[in-house]
Design a protein around this motif. Sequence first.
Motif, PDB file in Angstrom:
ATOM      1  N   TRP A 295       0.863  -1.182   0.000  1.00 31.67           N
ATOM      2  CA  TRP A 295       0.000   0.000   0.000  1.00 31.67           C
ATOM      3  C   TRP A 295       0.902   1.235   0.000  1.00 31.67           C
ATOM      4  CZ3 TRP A 295      -4.309  -1.053   4.216  1.00 31.67           C
ATOM      5  CH2 TRP A 295      -5.102  -2.124   3.774  1.00 31.67           C
ATOM      6  N   LEU A 296       0.907   1.931  -1.097  1.00 29.58           N
ATOM      7  CA  LEU A 296       1.720   3.136  -1.243  1.00 29.58           C
ATOM      8  C   LEU A 296       0.811   4.356  -1.186  1.00 29.58           C
ATOM      9  CD1 LEU A 296       4.402   4.612  -1.989  1.00 29.58           C
ATOM     10  CD2 LEU A 296       3.770   4.249  -4.398  1.00 29.58           C
ATOM     11  N   ILE A 297       1.048   5.226  -0.205  1.00 28.01           N
ATOM     12  CA  ILE A 297       0.288   6.475  -0.078  1.00 28.01           C
ATOM     13  C   ILE A 297       1.068   7.560  -0.799  1.00 28.01           C
ATOM     14  CG2 ILE A 297      -0.743   8.140   1.493  1.00 28.01           C
ATOM     15  CD1 ILE A 297      -1.959   5.382   1.721  1.00 28.01           C
ATOM     16  N   LEU A 298       0.479   8.145  -1.836  1.00 28.08           N
ATOM     17  CA  LEU A 298       1.227   9.103  -2.649  1.00 28.08           C
ATOM     18  C   LEU A 298       0.281  10.129  -3.260  1.00 28.08           C
ATOM     19  CD1 LEU A 298       4.237   9.414  -3.469  1.00 28.08           C
ATOM     20  CD2 LEU A 298       3.645   8.323  -5.629  1.00 28.08           C
ATOM     21  N   SER A 299       0.678  11.381  -3.166  1.00 33.18           N
ATOM     22  CA  SER A 299      -0.041  12.458  -3.840  1.00 33.18           C
ATOM     23  C   SER A 299       0.468  12.590  -5.269  1.00 33.18           C
ATOM     24  CB  SER A 299       0.192  13.773  -3.082  1.00 33.18           C
ATOM     25  OG  SER A 299      -0.024  14.889  -3.913  1.00 33.18           O
ATOM     26  N   ASP A 300      -0.407  13.095  -6.154  1.00 32.56           N
ATOM     27  CA  ASP A 300       0.036  13.347  -7.531  1.00 32.56           C
ATOM     28  C   ASP A 300       0.438  14.811  -7.734  1.00 32.56           C
ATOM     29  OD1 ASP A 300      -2.389  14.661  -7.566  1.00 32.56           O
ATOM     30  OD2 ASP A 300      -3.190  13.629  -9.319  1.00 32.56           O
ATOM     31  N   LEU A 301       0.685  15.531  -6.633  1.00 31.06           N
ATOM     32  CA  LEU A 301       1.085  16.929  -6.754  1.00 31.06           C
ATOM     33  C   LEU A 301       2.344  17.070  -7.604  1.00 31.06           C
ATOM     34  CD1 LEU A 301       0.621  19.892  -6.001  1.00 31.06           C
ATOM     35  CD2 LEU A 301       1.949  19.496  -3.902  1.00 31.06           C
ATOM     36  N   ALA A 302       3.274  16.132  -7.456  1.00 32.15           N
ATOM     37  CA  ALA A 302       4.505  16.180  -8.261  1.00 32.15           C
ATOM     38  C   ALA A 302       4.191  16.132  -9.753  1.00 32.15           C
ATOM     39  CB  ALA A 302       5.427  15.020  -7.881  1.00 32.15           C
ATOM     40  N   GLU A 303       3.136  15.425 -10.128  1.00 33.07           N
ATOM     41  CA  GLU A 303       2.758  15.358 -11.537  1.00 33.07           C
ATOM     42  C   GLU A 303       2.185  16.692 -12.011  1.00 33.07           C
ATOM     43  OE1 GLU A 303       0.238  11.944 -12.138  1.00 33.07           O
ATOM     44  OE2 GLU A 303       1.499  10.711 -10.827  1.00 33.07           O
ATOM     45  N   HIS A 304       1.378  17.324 -11.176  1.00 33.58           N
ATOM     46  CA  HIS A 304       0.807  18.623 -11.554  1.00 33.58           C
ATOM     47  C   HIS A 304       1.877  19.712 -11.611  1.00 33.58           C
ATOM     48  CE1 HIS A 304      -3.267  17.142 -11.476  1.00 33.58           C
ATOM     49  NE2 HIS A 304      -3.070  16.628 -10.279  1.00 33.58           N
ATOM     50  N   LEU A 305       2.943  19.540 -10.806  1.00 34.53           N
ATOM     51  CA  LEU A 305       4.066  20.476 -10.847  1.00 34.53           C
ATOM     52  C   LEU A 305       5.075  20.092 -11.923  1.00 34.53           C
ATOM     53  CD1 LEU A 305       4.685  20.895  -7.001  1.00 34.53           C
ATOM     54  CD2 LEU A 305       3.613  22.551  -8.538  1.00 34.53           C
ATOM     55  N   GLN A 306       4.814  18.985 -12.617  1.00 35.51           N
ATOM     56  CA  GLN A 306       5.659  18.485 -13.696  1.00 35.51           C
ATOM     57  C   GLN A 306       7.072  18.159 -13.213  1.00 35.51           C
ATOM     58  OE1 GLN A 306       5.290  21.065 -17.124  1.00 35.51           O
ATOM     59  NE2 GLN A 306       3.087  21.264 -16.830  1.00 35.51           N
ATOM     60  N   LEU A 307       7.129  17.627 -12.000  1.00 40.52           N
ATOM     61  CA  LEU A 307       8.388  17.157 -11.432  1.00 40.52           C
ATOM     62  C   LEU A 307       8.558  15.656 -11.643  1.00 40.52           C
ATOM     63  CD1 LEU A 307       8.211  19.069  -8.014  1.00 40.52           C
ATOM     64  CD2 LEU A 307       9.355  19.806 -10.113  1.00 40.52           C
ATOM     65  N   ARG A 308       7.440  14.995 -11.920  1.00 38.85           N
ATOM     66  CA  ARG A 308       7.458  13.565 -12.190  1.00 38.85           C
ATOM     67  C   ARG A 308       6.220  13.263 -13.031  1.00 38.85           C
ATOM     68  NH1 ARG A 308       7.642  11.282  -7.036  1.00 38.85           N
ATOM     69  NH2 ARG A 308       5.386  11.426  -6.868  1.00 38.85           N
ATOM     70  N   THR A 309       6.308  12.276 -13.925  1.00 35.65           N
ATOM     71  CA  THR A 309       5.159  11.918 -14.751  1.00 35.65           C
ATOM     72  C   THR A 309       4.510  10.639 -14.222  1.00 35.65           C
ATOM     73  OG1 THR A 309       6.408  10.522 -16.293  1.00 35.65           O
ATOM     74  CG2 THR A 309       6.315  12.897 -16.768  1.00 35.65           C
ATOM     75  N   ARG A 310       3.258  10.440 -14.570  1.00 38.48           N
ATOM     76  CA  ARG A 310       2.574   9.199 -14.207  1.00 38.48           C
ATOM     77  C   ARG A 310       3.265   8.006 -14.871  1.00 38.48           C
ATOM     78  NH1 ARG A 310      -2.488   8.039 -12.112  1.00 38.48           N
ATOM     79  NH2 ARG A 310      -1.918   9.891 -10.879  1.00 38.48           N
TER      80      ARG A 310
END
Length: 404
Positions: free
Chosen positions: A338-353
């Motif tokens: 179970w990995l708890i993770l926000s996708d904020l990094a994706e919206h900031l374009q620091l990491r992609t899905r």
Amino acid sequence: MLATQKQYVQWLENKDGNETLHQALWLSESNHAPPARIVLVDDKTTADDAYRLACEGTSLLWRGDFHNARQLLQALGRRIDRTNERSELRKVKKAANKSAADKSVAPKEIPNLFHQQRQIQAQRARILSRLLLELDANYVSQLRRAPDVSAACTVAFGQLDKELNESCVLSFRDLQGVLGAAQWREKGVPIESLGLSIFPHYGVFAPTRHEYVQLLLDAPLPKVHDVAYDIGTGTGLLAIILAQRGVKQVIATDLNPRALACAKENFTRLALTSVQLQQADLYPTDAPLANLIVCNPPWLPAKPSSPLEYAVYDANSKMLRGFLQGAKTHLAEQGEVWLILSDLAEHLQLRTREELLGWFADSGLTVKYRLDTKPKHGRSQDDTDPLFAARSAEITSLWCLERV
């Protein structure tokens, strides 16, 4: 907790026309180097003069009334904000407004916006940290109207060497952090969905954002859930949830001694006997394979600037990738991650899905299901925040992963 390598600061004081050299132990939770230049300031020092000196890189050792020092710190903050409004912050906010209004904004603009804001915040912190305070060997301030800070400082930094009778110097801002942490530890952070409070220690990230707790309560446990790991336990919140949900043996790990002490205290408060603590970099040693492995890693792949930021920023996603790479080796057959993770990094374009899914695949894991929730914290609703466009779109997920 004091570092093993002591560092000292020096300054000159004028008494009755004679200058004497003084020395004190340097304390900095942010790992700032000892200031090279210190001047004495007091109630007669104007905020404008203090601001000018601080911007020039001079540290200010306060010799006036304690409460006036707090007011000076606030005045410095206002001057920093006014300066930023006239310069870089205005550009950041302008770019933020454009991002919110124009969905076709150039991809490079959003990550630049994030890094610009971090630079502005770091500069603000550096200037404010230049207002210093001296405490004696018992962490007692000799300033007028100074509160009793000795107990809070002893908990945060440990005992000073009484035989040397040496005083210490720290930033007034760090002292405020110490006192704030002492209040959190006394009052606790209420976790409404659990009907309990978590008591953070100084230097351990407080779970003030806990919308993900409901995800952990909603996720169905694996059919066999005798053994679970909580990797990077921090305050121990995830381990507590697993124990309360009936996992027979929970092994909680962390590398930070403060986090281990904090988690132990929280487990003791709740009389949890099914949770074991182990100091480890990610996975425990000499432990049975886990039916369930949970982790709430730092959400943003950026370099932390202070120890507390290690709970928020994970340079190059090192912890996240290390956690994923080691999961399969420690997972029992039919076990789940179970990995708890926000996708904020994706919206900031620091990491992609695509990068994230690629790391899952490279680790021999696949997605079984995902639970999502929207953020509820104030910054996600604040349209004056330079990163509002990203924050308002954020989703926090529980990724349930299993072996390929």
